[in-house]
Design a protein around this motif. Structure first.
Motif, PDB file in Angstrom:
ATOM      1  N   ASP A  73      40.451  47.440  27.843  1.00 15.53           N
ATOM      2  CA  ASP A  73      40.468  47.099  26.399  1.00 15.53           C
ATOM      3  C   ASP A  73      39.844  48.693  25.813  1.00 15.53           C
ATOM      4  N   LYS A  74      40.871  49.513  25.271  1.00 17.67           N
ATOM      5  CA  LYS A  74      40.348  50.577  24.741  1.00 17.67           C
ATOM      6  C   LYS A  74      39.228  50.748  23.795  1.00 17.67           C
ATOM      7  N   ALA A  75      39.313  49.602  22.688  1.00 16.39           N
ATOM      8  CA  ALA A  75      38.251  49.803  21.803  1.00 16.39           C
ATOM      9  C   ALA A  75      36.955  49.273  22.305  1.00 16.39           C
ATOM     10  N   ALA A  76      36.704  48.474  23.417  1.00 18.04           N
ATOM     11  CA  ALA A  76      35.560  48.035  23.906  1.00 18.04           C
ATOM     12  C   ALA A  76      35.147  48.834  25.067  1.00 18.04           C
ATOM     13  N   ARG A  77      36.143  49.814  25.584  1.00 17.36           N
ATOM     14  CA  ARG A  77      36.073  50.577  26.817  1.00 17.36           C
ATOM     15  C   ARG A  77      35.716  50.054  27.851  1.00 17.36           C
ATOM     16  N   THR A  78      36.418  48.878  28.098  1.00 15.39           N
ATOM     17  CA  THR A  78      36.284  47.935  29.344  1.00 15.39           C
ATOM     18  C   THR A  78      37.488  47.830  30.288  1.00 15.39           C
ATOM     19  N   ILE A  79      37.103  47.665  31.561  1.00 14.13           N
ATOM     20  CA  ILE A  79      38.243  47.218  32.422  1.00 14.13           C
ATOM     21  C   ILE A  79      38.053  45.860  33.118  1.00 14.13           C
ATOM     22  N   THR A  80      38.721  45.145  33.144  1.00 16.50           N
ATOM     23  CA  THR A  80      38.450  43.615  33.653  1.00 16.50           C
ATOM     24  C   THR A  80      39.275  43.211  34.872  1.00 16.50           C
ATOM     25  N   VAL A  81      38.639  42.909  36.007  1.00 18.89           N
ATOM     26  CA  VAL A  81      39.513  42.385  37.134  1.00 18.89           C
ATOM     27  C   VAL A  81      38.925  41.018  37.255  1.00 18.89           C
ATOM     28  N   SER A  82      40.171  39.872  37.423  1.00 17.80           N
ATOM     29  CA  SER A  82      39.698  38.649  37.486  1.00 17.80           C
ATOM     30  C   SER A  82      40.723  38.013  38.606  1.00 17.80           C
ATOM     31  N   ASP A  83      39.968  36.802  39.125  1.00 17.34           N
ATOM     32  CA  ASP A  83      40.812  36.186  40.313  1.00 17.34           C
ATOM     33  C   ASP A  83      40.640  34.612  40.110  1.00 17.34           C
ATOM     34  N   ASN A  84      41.568  33.685  40.566  1.00 15.21           N
ATOM     35  CA  ASN A  84      41.156  32.308  40.516  1.00 15.21           C
ATOM     36  C   ASN A  84      41.089  31.791  42.002  1.00 15.21           C
ATOM     37  N   GLY A  85      40.111  32.519  42.700  1.00 18.95           N
ATOM     38  CA  GLY A  85      39.692  32.279  44.029  1.00 18.95           C
ATOM     39  C   GLY A  85      38.538  31.294  43.990  1.00 18.95           C
ATOM     40  N   ILE A  86      37.776  31.623  45.096  1.00 17.03           N
ATOM     41  CA  ILE A  86      36.663  30.379  45.424  1.00 17.03           C
ATOM     42  C   ILE A  86      35.715  30.381  44.508  1.00 17.03           C
ATOM     43  N   GLY A  87      35.342  31.802  43.884  1.00 10.06           N
ATOM     44  CA  GLY A  87      34.111  31.892  42.969  1.00 10.06           C
ATOM     45  C   GLY A  87      32.834  31.802  43.860  1.00 10.06           C
ATOM     46  N   MET A  88      31.743  31.823  42.839  1.00 11.05           N
ATOM     47  CA  MET A  88      30.418  31.774  43.550  1.00 11.05           C
ATOM     48  C   MET A  88      29.478  30.805  42.608  1.00 11.05           C
ATOM     49  N   SER A  89      28.636  30.244  43.387  1.00 15.16           N
ATOM     50  CA  SER A  89      27.547  29.453  42.991  1.00 15.16           C
ATOM     51  C   SER A  89      26.297  30.545  42.608  1.00 15.16           C
ATOM     52  N   ARG A  90      25.425  29.825  41.641  1.00 19.55           N
ATOM     53  CA  ARG A  90      24.459  30.677  41.326  1.00 19.55           C
ATOM     54  C   ARG A  90      23.614  31.386  42.462  1.00 19.55           C
ATOM     55  N   GLN A  91      23.342  30.527  43.323  1.00 22.69           N
ATOM     56  CA  GLN A  91      22.733  30.885  45.023  1.00 22.69           C
ATOM     57  C   GLN A  91      23.354  32.017  45.582  1.00 22.69           C
ATOM     58  N   GLU A  92      24.693  31.910  45.581  1.00 23.04           N
ATOM     59  CA  GLU A  92      25.755  32.638  46.214  1.00 23.04           C
ATOM     60  C   GLU A  92      25.778  33.955  45.458  1.00 23.04           C
ATOM     61  N   VAL A  93      25.662  34.054  44.068  1.00 21.06           N
ATOM     62  CA  VAL A  93      25.445  35.256  43.441  1.00 21.06           C
ATOM     63  C   VAL A  93      24.288  36.116  43.875  1.00 21.06           C
ATOM     64  N   ILE A  94      23.098  35.427  44.041  1.00 20.20           N
ATOM     65  CA  ILE A  94      21.856  36.076  44.309  1.00 20.20           C
ATOM     66  C   ILE A  94      22.156  36.755  45.776  1.00 20.20           C
ATOM     67  N   ASP A  95      22.661  35.589  46.619  1.00 26.49           N
ATOM     68  CA  ASP A  95      22.746  36.259  48.199  1.00 26.49           C
ATOM     69  C   ASP A  95      23.815  37.249  48.208  1.00 26.49           C
ATOM     70  N   HIS A  96      24.891  37.369  47.631  1.00 29.01           N
ATOM     71  CA  HIS A  96      25.888  38.237  47.845  1.00 29.01           C
ATOM     72  C   HIS A  96      25.618  39.556  47.180  1.00 29.01           C
ATOM     73  N   ILE A  97      25.039  39.483  45.968  1.00 31.35           N
ATOM     74  CA  ILE A  97      24.918  40.732  45.140  1.00 31.35           C
ATOM     75  C   ILE A  97      23.636  41.280  44.977  1.00 31.35           C
ATOM     76  N   GLY A  98      22.731  40.313  44.755  1.00 37.05           N
ATOM     77  CA  GLY A  98      21.463  41.008  44.675  1.00 37.05           C
ATOM     78  C   GLY A  98      20.879  41.302  46.023  1.00 37.05           C
ATOM     79  N   THR A  99      21.313  40.830  47.047  1.00 38.22           N
ATOM     80  CA  THR A  99      20.561  41.265  48.377  1.00 38.22           C
ATOM     81  C   THR A  99      21.936  41.459  49.243  1.00 38.22           C
ATOM     82  N   ILE A 100      21.623  42.221  50.557  1.00 35.47           N
ATOM     83  CA  ILE A 100      22.632  42.456  51.417  1.00 35.47           C
ATOM     84  C   ILE A 100      22.165  41.736  52.572  1.00 35.47           C
ATOM     85  N   ALA A 101      22.475  40.813  53.179  1.00 30.67           N
ATOM     86  CA  ALA A 101      22.246  40.005  54.428  1.00 30.67           C
ATOM     87  C   ALA A 101      22.672  40.566  55.788  1.00 30.67           C
ATOM     88  N   LYS A 102      23.813  41.333  55.360  1.00 27.01           N
ATOM     89  CA  LYS A 102      24.494  42.057  56.632  1.00 27.01           C
ATOM     90  C   LYS A 102      23.578  42.498  57.462  1.00 27.01           C
TER      91      LYS A 102
END
Length: 631
Positions: A73-102
């Motif tokens: 979106d040139k006006a908003a200056r954004t790029i969007t990437v989306s999928d219809n895969g498995i998605g994440m729950s609230r806790q999974e967002v915290i686990d996979h993005i807020g921290t790195i368990a690896k």
């Protein structure tokens, strides 16, 4: 409760902050990687959805085709990437993005070099690709809903990459994930459909899912959009005719599945037809992955059934010693809902495993014969891993043995292992019956072993083994090409036809001359050594420790006893050494017991073992030195 009321602010894990700093300040010249990583994560999310639904006997595409969308979106200056895969729950967002368990996060940070291109190659390997969004964006918004959760249980995550993020509940009608990148100043060149298409085709053309973008309007670009169209080929690379696939196609696909920016060292692409039908597309990386030697190291080969991802190999498809391979095995005979338990004992899987192993070993054999420099690179990175196959894979032991490379007393360089067992056998001296080797904790220690002295004097080549797995290799490989492998630190030295009558008579005479000394040393070292004997294996050292047991290697015994000594240590003395000769001529020397302890202690140290009482050893040595230098 309103969504706003449920908004929470969290701080990133310390390691995440370090990685974000790297993305923002160190990888600017490689900014295109952000789109590759976003698409790769979306592809993985769809693969996980397929796996989960198939395990529940549900069709993954029952709610519509599985696909990835990219828009801007040139006006908003954004790029969007989306999928219809498995998605994440609230806790999974915290686990996979807020921290790195690896477990490899710290290794990732330690592996950074400061070289932007080299550091960029580590991103995919360590599973931190999501954070590459901050290379081009100063704010990232992620909205997601896990498959199976209600519409109202969606989650919105947002951060500017400064050390914290917010979470709030957000309704999302469709499962899956949408990531919106709010671009930094100066990144407007990315707000261009042709530019985004070129990046997708460069890095993600091999993705087997359709990547959709709105078609560009004709002419000057001011017309109305004409609907969505796939940007990539969206076909499984391994299913296409080999004649249509370029080396660049193979390289791109490898980089996608391995998370690597470098090209593979070699690849194998075979379609097998007959009783069982399957396709192999396997790659040998050009360098070892960071987790190659970790117990929980990942296997890089994925099982597909009729081009649908099913599961990652955990040992059923390929043996552990080939864990460095990356790629795909696609079967036409297994059911879509196959599980790891069902793979156990499957004749189809046994056939796939056997064929894959033989073809990989054939690939390595051809590389060793036709491209020795490339094979040297392979051996430097994965040689110690391949050696495990001698222990694990009895059926292919001879083929693996022919691929082994070692240092030896005839090696041209100290950097690389270049001597094959075939090379060694071809250079064996006339009358030599055995392949000799020595095992030590380090190459320097092996090369300096006193056990090599007589072998060097006679011009007999000895293999120098110092890899951690070498103990198990030599105990599992008793012979090669009809020649028995023999440790130079094991049993009595036997040079066979290489020892003439004069040498044999001299050895017998030396044993007779030193008989009284041998008896005295045995008495002085009672309880420490199994035996004392005269040896012809030494030329410059006064003594050494060897294993009495004919079937046990000294260095294997090191692992079994805390002192590092064999269970039946034998002290061998060199009758030609001045110290031993002096003691032999003076059997009534009042300090003979102290000399015995010094000879024994020196031999223990040169073996690389540990003296039980170092202080006593030093005291005895100092006492003897005072005696020798006294008035």
């Amino acid at each position: 409760m309103s969504a706003q009321a449920e908004q929470e602010t969290h701080r990133f894990q310390a390691e995440v902050v370090q990685i974000l700093d790297l993305m923002i300040h160190s990888l600017y010249s490689n900014k295109e990687i952000f789109l590759r990583e976003m698409i790769s994560n979306a592809s993985d999310a769809i693969d996980r959805l397929r796996l989960e639904l198939l395990s529940q006997s549900e069709l993954p595409d029952a709610d519509g085709p599985l696909q990835i969308r990219v828009s801007y979106d040139k006006a908003a200056r954004t790029i969007t990437v989306s999928d219809n895969g498995i998605g994440m729950s609230r806790q999974e967002v915290i686990d996979h993005i807020g921290t790195i368990a690896k477990s490899g996060t710290r290794e990732f940070l330690a592996a950074l070099t400061g070289d932007q291109r080299k550091d960029a190659t580590l991103i995919g390997q360590f599973g931190v690709g999501f954070y590459s969004a901050f290379v081009v964006a100063d704010r990232v918004t992620l909205t997601t809903r896990r498959a199976g959760l209600p519409v109202g249980d969606g989650v919105r995550w947002e951060s500017d990459g400064s050390g914290q993020y917010t979470l709030e509940t957000a309704g999302r009608p469709a499962r899956g994930t949408e990531i919106v990148l709010h671009l930094r100043d100066g990144e407007d060149d990315l707000l261009n459909g042709f530019r985004l298409r070129s990046i997708i085709q460069k890095y993600s053309d091999h993705i087997s899912l359709p990547i959709l973008m709105t078609a560009e309007p004709p002419g000057d670009g001011t017309g109305q959009p004409v609907g969505e169209e796939p940007v990539n080929r969206a076909s499984a690379l391994w299913a296409r005719p080999k004649a249509e696939i370029t080396d660049q196609d193979y390289n791109d696909f490898y980089q996608h599945i391995a998370g690597d920016f470098t090209d593979p060292l070699a690849y194998l692409h075979s379609k097998i037809e007959g009783t069982y039908e399957y396709t192999l597309l396997l790659f040998i990386p050009a360098r070892a992955p960071w987790d190659l030697w970790l117990p929980e190291s990942r296997r890089g080969v994925k099982l597909h059934v009729r081009r649908v991802f099913i599961l990652e190999d955990t040992g059923q498809l390929l043996p552990r010693y080939l864990r460095f391979l990356r790629g795909v095995i696609d079967s036409s005979d297994l059911p879509l809902n196959v599980s790891r338990e069902m793979l156990q004992g499957s004749r189809a899987v046994d056939h796939i495993r056997s064929t894959a192993v033989k073809r990989v070993l054939k690939l390595l054999k051809d590389m060793a014969a036709g491209e020795p420099e490339k094979y040297a690179t392979f051996w430097k990175e994965f040689g110690a891993t391949l050696k495990e196959g001698i222990v694990e894979d009895y059926a292919n032991r001879d083929e693996i043995a022919a691929l082994l490379r070692f240092h030896s007393t005839r090696s041209g360089t100290v950097e690389g292992q270049e001597v094959s067992l075939s090379d060694y056998v071809a250079r064996m001296k006339e009358g030599q019956e055995k392949i000799y080797y020595v095992v030590a904790p380090t190459l320097t220690g092996a090369a300096a072993s006193p056990h090599l002295e007589a072998f060097r004097q006679k011009g007999i080549e000895v293999l120098l083994l110092s890899d951690a797995v070498d103990n198990w290799v030599v105990t599992s490989l008793p012979e090669f090409g009809g020649r028995r492998l023999q440790s130079v630190t094991q049993g009595s030295p036997d040079f066979g036809a290489l020892q003439d009558d004069a040498e044999q008579q001299a050895a017998e005479q030396a044993a007779a001359d030193c008989a009284d000394l041998v008896g005295a040393l045995k008495a002085a070292l009672d309880g420490k050594v199994w035996d004392v004997r005269v040896t012809s294996r030494l030329t410059t050292s006064p003594a050494c420790i060897v294993a009495n047991e004919p079937d046990n290697e000294v260095s294997l015994a090191h692992r079994l006893r805390g002192s590092g000594l064999p269970s039946q240590p034998v002290l061998e003395i060199n009758p030609k050494h001045p110290l031993v000769d002096r003691l032999s001529r003076n059997p009534d020397d009042p300090h003979l017991a102290e000399w015995a302890q010094v000879l024994y202690g020196q031999a223990v140290l040169t073996l690389g073992a540990r003296i039980d009482d170092p202080a006593a050893f030093v005291s005895q040595l100092n006492g003897l030195l005072v005696t020798l230098t006294g008035p």
